[in-house]
Design a protein around this motif. Structure first.
Motif, PDB file in Angstrom:
ATOM      1  N   GLY A 130       0.804  -1.214   0.000  1.00  0.00           N
ATOM      2  CA  GLY A 130       0.000   0.000   0.000  1.00  0.00           C
ATOM      3  C   GLY A 130       0.837   1.264   0.000  1.00  0.00           C
ATOM      4  O   GLY A 130       0.439   2.288  -0.549  1.00  0.00           O
ATOM      5  N   LEU A 131       2.015   1.192   0.579  1.00  0.00           N
ATOM      6  CA  LEU A 131       2.884   2.369   0.613  1.00  0.00           C
ATOM      7  C   LEU A 131       3.499   2.679  -0.749  1.00  0.00           C
ATOM      8  O   LEU A 131       3.884   3.810  -1.014  1.00  0.00           O
ATOM      9  N   TYR A 132       3.602   1.682  -1.624  1.00  0.00           N
ATOM     10  CA  TYR A 132       4.312   1.878  -2.881  1.00  0.00           C
ATOM     11  C   TYR A 132       3.452   1.754  -4.129  1.00  0.00           C
ATOM     12  O   TYR A 132       3.982   1.780  -5.221  1.00  0.00           O
ATOM     13  N   ASP A 133       2.134   1.615  -3.995  1.00  0.00           N
ATOM     14  CA  ASP A 133       1.341   1.438  -5.213  1.00  0.00           C
ATOM     15  C   ASP A 133       0.421   2.613  -5.515  1.00  0.00           C
ATOM     16  O   ASP A 133      -0.584   2.481  -6.178  1.00  0.00           O
ATOM     17  N   LYS A 134       0.784   3.800  -5.055  1.00  0.00           N
ATOM     18  CA  LYS A 134      -0.013   4.985  -5.339  1.00  0.00           C
ATOM     19  C   LYS A 134       0.187   5.410  -6.793  1.00  0.00           C
ATOM     20  O   LYS A 134       1.293   5.381  -7.319  1.00  0.00           O
ATOM     21  N   VAL A 135      -0.917   5.803  -7.420  1.00  0.00           N
ATOM     22  CA  VAL A 135      -0.905   6.225  -8.817  1.00  0.00           C
ATOM     23  C   VAL A 135      -1.163   7.726  -8.873  1.00  0.00           C
ATOM     24  O   VAL A 135      -1.948   8.255  -8.095  1.00  0.00           O
ATOM     25  N   GLY A 136      -0.502   8.393  -9.779  1.00  0.00           N
ATOM     26  CA  GLY A 136      -0.723   9.818  -9.964  1.00  0.00           C
ATOM     27  C   GLY A 136      -0.359  10.224 -11.373  1.00  0.00           C
ATOM     28  O   GLY A 136       0.260   9.454 -12.121  1.00  0.00           O
ATOM     29  N   PRO A 137      -0.723  11.439 -11.756  1.00  0.00           N
ATOM     30  CA  PRO A 137      -0.354  11.916 -13.091  1.00  0.00           C
ATOM     31  C   PRO A 137       1.166  12.044 -13.208  1.00  0.00           C
ATOM     32  O   PRO A 137       1.858  12.214 -12.206  1.00  0.00           O
ATOM     33  N   PRO A 138       1.676  11.952 -14.414  1.00  0.00           N
ATOM     34  CA  PRO A 138       3.138  12.044 -14.598  1.00  0.00           C
ATOM     35  C   PRO A 138       3.752  13.314 -14.003  1.00  0.00           C
ATOM     36  O   PRO A 138       4.888  13.285 -13.533  1.00  0.00           O
ATOM     37  N   GLU A 139       2.984  14.419 -13.979  1.00  0.00           N
ATOM     38  CA  GLU A 139       3.522  15.664 -13.415  1.00  0.00           C
ATOM     39  C   GLU A 139       3.808  15.506 -11.923  1.00  0.00           C
ATOM     40  O   GLU A 139       4.817  15.999 -11.419  1.00  0.00           O
TER      41      GLU A 139
END
Length: 159
Positions: A130-139
Motif C-alpha cells: 500500500g505504501l508503494y502502489d499509489k498512482v498519480g499523473p506524470p507531473e
C-alpha cells in the motif's frame, strides 16, 4: 506531509503480491466455510484450513477480505492503494489483539499462533504494498522525483 511514492516502477509486482494474498485468503475462507458449515459461528473446535485454525465466523470474514483484496489489486487507480493500507492495518491490529486473547475464551475467531504469525506477515506485506502502489499523473511523479533529488536533499544525504 506523508510521503508516498507515486507511480513506483515496481507497482505491478506489488499489485500481484496483494492479489496473491487476497487469493490465498479467499481460498482459505471458502475452504474453512465448507469445513465449518453447520457448526456454531464462533466455535472453538480444532478445524484447520490451509495450515490455519478457523471457525465459521473467521472463514466468512476471510471470504469477504479475500474478495476485497482481489478487487483492489485488479484496479488501476488508487483504490488498491487505500485498500492495501487499510487491510494491512486491519491485519496487524487483528493479529495483535487475537494474540493477546489466544488462550482465553475471548478468542472468538479461533486463532492459533500460526494464524497470528500469518496475519501479521500478511499485514506487513499489505502495508508495504500500500505504501508503494499509489498512482498519480506524470507531473506529480516528476515533481516527487525533483523533490527527492533537490540540492538541499543532496547535502543532507552526503552527511
Amino acid at each position: 506531509m506523508p510521503h508516498f511514492p507515486i507511480n513506483h516502477p515496481a507497482r505491478p509486482i506489488y499489485r500481484v503480491l496483494s492479489g496473491l494474498i487476497g487469493l490465498y485468503i479467499l481460498v482459505f475462507g471458502v475452504w474453512g466455510t465448507a469445513l465449518t458449515w453447520g457448526e456454531p459461528l464462533f466455535a472453538r473446535n480444532s478445524n484447520w484450513a490451509l495450515g490455519l485454525r478457523t471457525n465459521l465466523a473467521f472463514s466468512l470474514v476471510s471470504v469477504v477480505f479475500g474478495i476485497v483484496l482481489i478487487v483492489g489489486a485488479s484496479r488501476r487507480g488508487n483504490l488498491g492503494h487505500y485498500m492495501n493500507l487499510t487491510a494491512g492495518i486491519v491485519f496487524l491490529v487483528t493479529s495483535i489483539l487475537m494474540m493477546s486473547v489466544l488462550q482465553t475464551a475471548a478468542n472468538f475467531l479461533n486463532f492459533s499462533m500460526s494464524t497470528v504469525v500469518v496475519s501479521m506477515l500478511f499485514g506487513l506485506i499489505l502495508l508495504g504494498t500500500g505504501l508503494y502502489d499509489k498512482v498519480g499523473p506524470p507531473e506529480h511523479a516528476e515533481a516527487e522525483r525533483n523533490r527527492r533529488y533537490h540540492p538541499v536533499a543532496e547535502i543532507h544525504r552526503r552527511h
